[in-house]
Structures are given as C-alpha cells and as structure tokens.
Design an enzyme around this catalytic site. Structure first.
Site, short mmCIF file in Angstrom:
data_model
loop_
_atom_site.label_atom_id
_atom_site.label_comp_id
_atom_site.label_asym_id
_atom_site.label_seq_id
_atom_site.Cartn_x
_atom_site.Cartn_y
_atom_site.Cartn_z
N ASP A 207 0.85 -1.19 0.00
CA ASP A 207 0.00 0.00 0.00
C ASP A 207 0.88 1.24 0.00
O ASP A 207 1.85 1.32 0.78
CB ASP A 207 -0.90 -0.01 1.24
CG ASP A 207 -1.89 1.15 1.24
OD1 ASP A 207 -2.99 0.98 0.71
OD2 ASP A 207 -1.53 2.22 1.77
N ILE A 208 0.58 2.20 -0.87
CA ILE A 208 1.36 3.43 -0.94
C ILE A 208 1.13 4.25 0.32
O ILE A 208 0.00 4.49 0.72
CB ILE A 208 0.98 4.25 -2.20
CG1 ILE A 208 1.16 3.40 -3.46
CG2 ILE A 208 1.80 5.52 -2.29
CD1 ILE A 208 0.63 4.06 -4.72
N ASN A 215 -2.46 12.98 -3.21
CA ASN A 215 -3.58 13.35 -4.06
C ASN A 215 -4.11 14.73 -3.72
O ASN A 215 -4.38 15.56 -4.60
CB ASN A 215 -4.71 12.33 -3.90
CG ASN A 215 -4.82 11.38 -5.09
OD1 ASN A 215 -4.19 11.59 -6.12
ND2 ASN A 215 -5.59 10.34 -4.94
N ASP A 224 -2.14 9.43 -9.99
CA ASP A 224 -2.14 8.34 -10.98
C ASP A 224 -0.72 7.99 -11.40
O ASP A 224 -0.38 6.81 -11.57
CB ASP A 224 -2.96 8.74 -12.20
CG ASP A 224 -4.46 8.71 -11.95
OD1 ASP A 224 -4.88 8.18 -10.90
OD2 ASP A 224 -5.21 9.23 -12.79
N GLU A 250 -4.84 2.38 -4.07
CA GLU A 250 -3.37 2.44 -3.98
C GLU A 250 -2.79 1.13 -3.46
O GLU A 250 -1.65 1.07 -3.02
CB GLU A 250 -2.93 3.60 -3.08
CG GLU A 250 -3.32 3.49 -1.62
CD GLU A 250 -4.67 4.09 -1.31
OE1 GLU A 250 -4.88 4.49 -0.15
OE2 GLU A 250 -5.54 4.16 -2.22
#
Length: 333
Positions: A207-208, A215, A224, A250
C-alpha cells in the site's frame, strides 16, 4: 430551480450516508470494490445482489466480506459462462457459414457451366426461358455467397471483440497490471499447483504510504503517476513465479511461487528500499513531491486454512507495517 437542485443534493447526500453506513455497520474495508458494491445495493441497480442482501438480513445472518465477495464472484462466473456460450455460438455460426459458402460456391460454378452450355443453343424458346431463369438464380446465389462471406467476417470480428473484452476485464487500465479478479484466478491456480508439487507459496499486500496526502496536495493526475511508478517498480521483479496485480486504489498484491515468507520479504524490501531513494516532482507545477514510499505485509499461504485467510493475514501484516511507522515490509505471524 434552486429547490430542485437542493432536492438533488439532499438525495445525493443521503445516498453517500447510506453507502457509508452499509460499509461501517458491516465492518467492511473501504475499497473500490466494496464502494461499488454498496452503491449497487443502496441504489438498487444491482438488483440480484440487493435481493440477496435483503434475504440475508431477514435471516439474521451477518453481512461479512467473505459472503459479499462470494456473491460478486458468482456474478463474475455467470458473465464468464455467458461469454463462453457466446464464443461457442460464434464458432458454430462461423463453421456453418463457411460450409454453406463453400457449397454455394460449388453450386454457382456448376450452374455457371450449365448456363454457358445452354446459351450455345438458343434456338428453342424453352431453353432461352430456362437460361434466363438460371441466370437469375445464379445472380441470387452469388449474392448469398457474398452475404455469407460478410457474415463470416463479422463473426470473426465479434470473436476478436469478445477476446479483447475478456482481456480488458482482467486488467487494470491505469497500470496495465492484472486486476483483483485476474489475481484471484492466478492465486487459486498456483495454490493448487504448489500444493500438488509440495512447493512453497507466499503472498504480499502493498500500500502506498500517505497516498491521500499526495492526491490532496498535487492532484489526481500526479496520484495516478505515482500509482503507475509503484506498479512499474513492482513489475520489474515479476516473472513466471512472481506475479503482481493492482488490488484496487493504492493497493497492490503479489504472489511469490517457490519463495518462503522470509525470502519474499527480502525481495520485496529491496524494491521498497530502491523506490524510497527516488525523488519525485509534480510535472504540472515543477513542485517537489519528495520521496514516496510503500509498506507491505507478507504471509506464507500454506500456513493458513485457505487462500482467503492468507490474504487476510498479509493484510494484517500490512497494517502492522503502517503502525510501525510505514516504509517497511512486515512478515505475518
């Protein structure tokens, strides 16, 4: 006009509240798949699933993630069966059309020869009339042959479109990676094969870190590109025994065939460390974004009763990595 707009806004707010309530009350993860599912249930657009939810509530049974995933998988299987049936029908039609066209072509050749032969003796009126009639029949069968050839081409184009639709259904359009649906199929296949071959099998959730902050600060286009960059980094270690897919949002999921849990942790951590050393810039504003990191959780698939339990264990390990400060890979207990 203002009143109508206010009514629409109220309805939209109510729908958002209903979706949020459904997710929270049933203890579901906030994921793209669950939000889409909840939208279909709350609006009634997914009639079949909405009815199943009503029936389950009436029976007093819990609305678990496992149960909901099974219902959605059932829908996917139904679509797959329909696609298989359509493909078989197209193949059957194409074969029938080819046979009919070949027969018509042979018939046309023989009739053409007979018409030419009759035309050499036009002295009798009966022969002239028969020749005219035969010419009309010949023109008609030639037209039918052309139509059958066109139908063959259309069937071939439809088969191509169906094959493309199947490929698109299994891939994430942003990253080009397999999507969650495709990964679940890969996991089940490798699970059976590894079980048969007594091979080890590990999986990971990634997971980012702080993705919402990226964002919010730099926009969805930048978000993106970050997702694409992570996808590219993870893809570079993939091969026939290592698969990566975008699980949604993500989140990414990986499968390591032939690697023990500790080996998978080491391999994934090398990607994490390399990626954390890069500095990113907002292309639109040239504003520095800085370093971007991700966290991961790794589980030994065969340490759990099912693949679903193994996925849950990897997910728990991922959240442990987040709680420990992010930018790290944690092995499941």
């Amino acid at each position: 006009m203002v009143e109508a707009s206010s009514a629409r806004d109220l309805a939209r707010r109510q729908l958002i509240d209903d979706i949020g309530t459904f997710i929270i009350v049933h203890g579901l993860d906030i994921s793209e798949a669950n939000l889409t599912m909840a939208l279909g249930i709350c609006t009634g657009t997914n009639v079949a699933l909405a009815r199943k939810v009503v029936d389950r509530r009436a029976s007093g049974l819990p609305m678990t993630q496992v149960w909901l995933d099974e219902q959605c998988r059932g829908n996917e299987d139904s679509v797959e069966r329909i696609a298989d049936k359509l493909e078989r029908s197209l193949e059957s039609f194409a074969a029938t059309s080819r046979d009919a066209r070949a027969t018509a072509a042979q018939y046309n050749s023989e009739m053409q020869a007979q018409v030419e032969q009759a035309g050499e003796h036009p002295e009798r009126e009966e022969i002239r009339n028969l020749t005219v009639l035969a010419m009309a029949m010949l023109e008609r069968t030639q037209y039918l042959e052309q139509e059958m050839r066109r139908s063959e081409s259309e069937a071939a184009a439809l088969r191509g479109s169906l094959a493309k639709a199947r490929r698109d259904a299994d891939h994430d359009h942003l990253t080009g990676l397999p999507n969650r649906r495709a990964f679940e199929g890969l996991l089940e296949r490798h699970y059976r094969e590894a079980q048969r071959d007594l091979d080890v099998l590990s999986l990971a959730f990634c997971d980012i870190d702080n993705f919402k902050r990226i964002n919010d600060a730099h926009g969805h286009d930048t978000g993106d590109r970050v997702i694409q960059a992570i996808a590219g980094a993870l893809s570079r270690i993939s091969d026939d025994n290592c698969h990566v897919a975008r699980h949604g949002g993500e989140e990414f999921v990986m499968l390591f065939r032939g690697l023990r849990k500790e080996e998978a942790v080491h391999r994934l951590d090398a990607v994490r460390e390399s990626f954390a050393g890069r500095n990113f810039v907002n292309r639109r504003t040239d504003e520095p974004i800085g370093t971007i990191t991700f966290s991961g959780g790794v589980a030994d698939v065969f340490a759990y009763p099912s693949t679903r339990d193994a996925l849950k264990a990897a997910d728990i390990a991922l959240y442990a990595a987040k709680e420990q400060g992010r930018n790290r890979i944690v092995a499941a207990d």
